[in-house]
Design a protein around this motif. Structure first.
Motif, PDB file in Angstrom:
ATOM      1  N   VAL A   1       0.838  -1.203   0.000  1.00  0.00           N
ATOM      2  CA  VAL A   1       0.000   0.000   0.000  1.00  0.00           C
ATOM      3  C   VAL A   1       0.875   1.257   0.000  1.00  0.00           C
ATOM      4  O   VAL A   1       0.597   2.223  -0.731  1.00  0.00           O
ATOM      5  CB  VAL A   1      -0.943  -0.013   1.216  1.00  0.00           C
ATOM      6  N   SER A   2       1.927   1.255   0.801  1.00  0.00           N
ATOM      7  CA  SER A   2       2.808   2.427   0.870  1.00  0.00           C
ATOM      8  C   SER A   2       3.472   2.690  -0.472  1.00  0.00           C
ATOM      9  O   SER A   2       3.527   3.846  -0.942  1.00  0.00           O
ATOM     10  CB  SER A   2       3.869   2.214   1.955  1.00  0.00           C
ATOM     11  N   ALA A   3       3.982   1.625  -1.104  1.00  0.00           N
ATOM     12  CA  ALA A   3       4.662   1.801  -2.390  1.00  0.00           C
ATOM     13  C   ALA A   3       3.696   2.285  -3.469  1.00  0.00           C
ATOM     14  O   ALA A   3       3.958   3.287  -4.160  1.00  0.00           O
ATOM     15  CB  ALA A   3       5.319   0.486  -2.798  1.00  0.00           C
ATOM     16  N   ASN A   4       2.581   1.600  -3.614  1.00  0.00           N
ATOM     17  CA  ASN A   4       1.628   1.978  -4.669  1.00  0.00           C
ATOM     18  C   ASN A   4       1.005   3.345  -4.418  1.00  0.00           C
ATOM     19  O   ASN A   4       0.829   4.144  -5.350  1.00  0.00           O
ATOM     20  CB  ASN A   4       0.525   0.920  -4.780  1.00  0.00           C
ATOM     21  N   GLY A   5       0.655   3.622  -3.152  1.00  0.00           N
ATOM     22  CA  GLY A   5       0.076   4.924  -2.837  1.00  0.00           C
ATOM     23  C   GLY A   5       1.054   6.066  -3.089  1.00  0.00           C
ATOM     24  O   GLY A   5       0.662   7.146  -3.565  1.00  0.00           O
ATOM     25  N   THR A   6       2.329   5.856  -2.779  1.00  0.00           N
ATOM     26  CA  THR A   6       3.337   6.890  -3.032  1.00  0.00           C
ATOM     27  C   THR A   6       3.476   7.189  -4.519  1.00  0.00           C
ATOM     28  O   THR A   6       3.546   8.354  -4.939  1.00  0.00           O
ATOM     29  CB  THR A   6       4.689   6.449  -2.453  1.00  0.00           C
ATOM     30  N   TRP A   7       3.494   6.134  -5.329  1.00  0.00           N
ATOM     31  CA  TRP A   7       3.621   6.337  -6.777  1.00  0.00           C
ATOM     32  C   TRP A   7       2.375   7.031  -7.346  1.00  0.00           C
ATOM     33  O   TRP A   7       2.493   7.910  -8.221  1.00  0.00           O
ATOM     34  CB  TRP A   7       3.843   5.006  -7.491  1.00  0.00           C
ATOM     35  N   LEU A   8       1.190   6.646  -6.860  1.00  0.00           N
ATOM     36  CA  LEU A   8      -0.020   7.316  -7.344  1.00  0.00           C
ATOM     37  C   LEU A   8      -0.039   8.792  -6.945  1.00  0.00           C
ATOM     38  O   LEU A   8      -0.428   9.665  -7.738  1.00  0.00           O
ATOM     39  CB  LEU A   8      -1.258   6.606  -6.791  1.00  0.00           C
ATOM     40  N   LEU A   9       0.396   9.090  -5.727  1.00  0.00           N
ATOM     41  CA  LEU A   9       0.448  10.480  -5.288  1.00  0.00           C
ATOM     42  C   LEU A   9       1.460  11.269  -6.114  1.00  0.00           C
ATOM     43  O   LEU A   9       1.208  12.431  -6.495  1.00  0.00           O
ATOM     44  CB  LEU A   9       0.811  10.530  -3.798  1.00  0.00           C
ATOM     45  N   ALA A  10       2.589  10.651  -6.417  1.00  0.00           N
ATOM     46  CA  ALA A  10       3.587  11.309  -7.259  1.00  0.00           C
ATOM     47  C   ALA A  10       3.027  11.567  -8.653  1.00  0.00           C
ATOM     48  O   ALA A  10       3.305  12.619  -9.268  1.00  0.00           O
ATOM     49  CB  ALA A  10       4.851  10.449  -7.341  1.00  0.00           C
ATOM     50  N   LEU A  11       2.232  10.640  -9.155  1.00  0.00           N
ATOM     51  CA  LEU A  11       1.617  10.818 -10.474  1.00  0.00           C
ATOM     52  C   LEU A  11       0.659  12.009 -10.479  1.00  0.00           C
ATOM     53  O   LEU A  11       0.607  12.787 -11.451  1.00  0.00           O
ATOM     54  CB  LEU A  11       0.885   9.535 -10.874  1.00  0.00           C
ATOM     55  N   ILE A  12      -0.099  12.187  -9.394  1.00  0.00           N
ATOM     56  CA  ILE A  12      -1.014  13.336  -9.308  1.00  0.00           C
ATOM     57  C   ILE A  12      -0.232  14.652  -9.275  1.00  0.00           C
ATOM     58  O   ILE A  12      -0.591  15.634  -9.943  1.00  0.00           O
ATOM     59  CB  ILE A  12      -1.905  13.194  -8.064  1.00  0.00           C
ATOM     60  N   PHE A  13       0.855  14.689  -8.511  1.00  0.00           N
ATOM     61  CA  PHE A  13       1.682  15.903  -8.477  1.00  0.00           C
ATOM     62  C   PHE A  13       2.279  16.193  -9.847  1.00  0.00           C
ATOM     63  O   PHE A  13       2.366  17.360 -10.259  1.00  0.00           O
ATOM     64  CB  PHE A  13       2.791  15.745  -7.436  1.00  0.00           C
ATOM     65  N   CYS A  14       2.688  15.134 -10.549  1.00  0.00           N
ATOM     66  CA  CYS A  14       3.216  15.341 -11.898  1.00  0.00           C
ATOM     67  C   CYS A  14       2.148  15.919 -12.814  1.00  0.00           C
ATOM     68  O   CYS A  14       2.438  16.786 -13.662  1.00  0.00           O
ATOM     69  CB  CYS A  14       3.758  14.025 -12.457  1.00  0.00           C
ATOM     70  N   GLY A  15       0.928  15.455 -12.669  1.00  0.00           N
ATOM     71  CA  GLY A  15      -0.172  16.011 -13.461  1.00  0.00           C
ATOM     72  C   GLY A  15      -0.391  17.480 -13.170  1.00  0.00           C
ATOM     73  O   GLY A  15      -0.655  18.293 -14.073  1.00  0.00           O
ATOM     74  N   ASN A  16      -0.265  17.856 -11.881  1.00  0.00           N
ATOM     75  CA  ASN A  16      -0.388  19.273 -11.530  1.00  0.00           C
ATOM     76  C   ASN A  16       0.765  20.093 -12.107  1.00  0.00           C
ATOM     77  O   ASN A  16       0.570  21.221 -12.572  1.00  0.00           O
ATOM     78  CB  ASN A  16      -0.429  19.431 -10.006  1.00  0.00           C
TER      79      ASN A  16
END
Length: 531
Positions: free
Chosen positions: A153-168
């Motif tokens: 969960v920590s690994a996947n959630g971190t990557w998804l959060l990073a993807l959202i920041f990249c989108g911003n």
């Protein structure tokens, strides 16, 4: 020169396609080998479809570049000048912002890539500390599963959060960011629910081990063993409740299906009601057994009758509990049960004609219980004469069936409506019948004397024998096959045991008598004078 530029452009498109396709191939293989092992075939299909899409896009771009450049060459225009003017029309500020956004994205992804292994190692150390923090080994597996899930969960959630920041950073459309956030919220909600389930599993396993360790016949924990089979049901109930809560959190952000969340409370209440029905049934069974069986000064017959009635009460209690639970469920979902119950009489009458066997079984079960044909612990033979006869010890009498344990160990279940004629060997007394063959070398009178002596010895040694063995007479009168019928009155249900015991004692007595007769014959022959 323009033709060369066209060829270089097409080659660049093809190279980009090959690199992007290779990246997709590598990523999907890693996913299939790690997180999605159970869905490897689906990932393979996704990879193949992505390759086809990229190939089609590559062909379209190549054709488009070749067509545009061909038109420019045909019109005598410079290809390089056309593309330089096209790029020059884009403001310089756009390229600066794009470069800064790409730099931020790359920096963020590198930061996640470099820091994530340290986070996972810290969770591994925390797992070891949690397993060694107590002296209980029963929950080690649950702790391991919890921290393994937490790592994913920590690994996947971190990557998804990073993807959202990249989108911003890249200023992608708001609708994309919105659904990325919904996806992240859904993933985190589901993952958090799974973590809570694993944590509850750890706590339940720990409490289970502690309860078993400190339970004794003097404290209330002695009843815990009766409830242990409800532990998996408790885990499942909590798991389903959490899933409903997670689905509510996720679905309420999707406008088209948000109306489903209005039923979440009712679903949670139904799940809890189902589990509470099981707990109520188990508590009622314990109270029933304590009140009925643990009464002082019970005779064997009274205890046997109570053991017979208890399964019936348990069965009725279970059906009534779930019936009441069903009515409560109808009220929860907004359905008035009164008209249903009113129509149940008519429906029951119609169903009764089609379920005559069921009604017959229940009625026969009541007659068996109230007329005391047999009780739990009785040894009986039952069944219709034209069909297979069931024989053994009665283990349970329920509304529809009787459970009989055969002497060979098989559990036989017979419908009460098909019980047929009953032979009960457990009423007052029974006879152990044994047919004794007259062996060569023994006289009939000697066999009578041996049977009488062994029967008296058996009565004195075995408390299950009520009277000494009686000889009824010759059962078979063939020249080479004399058989004597014997009967021994024994306690109810002990006829098989006494039959086996009597045969073994008769065999030992016959062997001893034959050896004595043979020794006498040898002595007589040795004492005869040959002259």
């Amino acid at each position: 020169m323009d033709i060369a530029l066209t060829l270089v452009g097409i080659a660049g498109i093809i190279t980009s396609f090959v690199l992007l396709n290779g990246l997709i191939q590598f990523s999907t293989k890693v996913l299939a080998a790690t997180w999605f092992r159970n869905h490897a075939s689906k990932i393979t299909n996704v990879r193949q479809n992505a390759t086809v899409v990229l190939l089609v896009a590559c062909i379209i771009l190549c054709v488009l570049v070749a067509g545009v450049n061909g038109v420019l060459i045909f019109q005598g225009k410079s290809v390089s000048t056309f593309y330089l003017n096209l790029l020059g029309s884009i403001p310089r500020q756009f390229w600066i912002q794009l470069a800064i956004a790409l730099f931020k994205c790359i920096s963020l992804l590198l930061l996640v890539k470099l820091s994530l292994p340290y986070l996972l190692k810290a969770l591994d150390r925390a797992c070891v500390l949690a397993q060694n923090s107590d002296q209980i080994t029963a929950n080690d597996e649950s702790v391991q599963v919890f921290f393994s899930t937490l790592k994913k969960v920590s690994a996947n959630g971190t990557w998804l959060l990073a993807l959202i920041f990249c989108g911003n950073f890249l200023h992608v459309p708001d609708i994309v960011i919105k659904y990325l956030r919904v996806g992240l919220k859904a993933y985190l909600a589901i993952s958090l629910g799974r973590l809570i389930i694993k944590l509850l599993s750890v706590m339940i396993d720990t409490l289970d081990a502690l309860s078993l360790r400190f339970s004794s016949s003097e404290n209330v924990l002695r009843y815990y063993e009766r409830f242990r089979h409800l532990v998996p049901a408790l885990k499942k109930a909590l798991e389903y409740i959490l899933y409903v809560a997670i689905a509510t959190l996720v679905i309420q952000d999707i406008d088209s299906i948000a109306w489903i969340t209005t039923y979440s409370d009712e679903i949670v209440q139904i799940i809890g009601l189902y589990f509470l029905c099981g707990v109520f049934i188990e508590i009622s069974n314990i109270i029933l057994e304590d009140l009925v069986l643990k009464t002082d000064h019970l005779t064997d017959l009274q205890r046997q009758r109570r053991l017979t009635v208890i399964p019936l009460f348990k069965s009725v209690l279970k059906y009534v509990t779930y019936f009441v639970g069903g009515i409560i469920v109808l009220n929860l979902v907004g359905i008035n049960p009164a008209p249903i119950l009113a129509g149940a009489g008519i429906v029951g009458l119609a169903v009764g004609f089609g379920a005559q066997n069921l009604i017959n079984d229940i009625v026969c079960g009541f007659f068996i219980l109230f007329e005391n044909y047999y009780l739990v612990g009785d040894y009986i033979e039952a069944g219709k004469e034209e069909e297979r006869v069931v024989e053994g010890t009665v283990e349970a009498i329920e509304l529809r069936t009787t459970h009989i344990r055969h002497p060979d160990g098989q559990l036989q279940i017979i419908r009460n409506g098909e019980i047929g004629s009953i032979v009960n060997y457990s009423k007052q007394y029974a006879y152990a019948k044994v047919d004794v063959p007259v062996l060569p070398g023994l006289e009939l009178e000697q066999v009578y004397q041996l049977i009488t002596r062994v029967g008296e010895q058996l009565q004195s040694e075995c408390s299950d024998v009520l009277e000494a063995t009686q000889i009824e007479g010759l059962e078979s009168f063939d020249a080479n096959n004399l058989v004597i019928r014997t009967v021994t009155r024994v306690k109810p249900g002990k006829h098989l045991y006494v039959q086996r015991l009597l045969r073994s004692k008769l065999k030992a007595a016959f062997d001893q008598q034959l050896a004595h007769n043979n020794s006498d014959q040898v002595g007589n022959r040795a004492g005869v004078n040959p002259s």
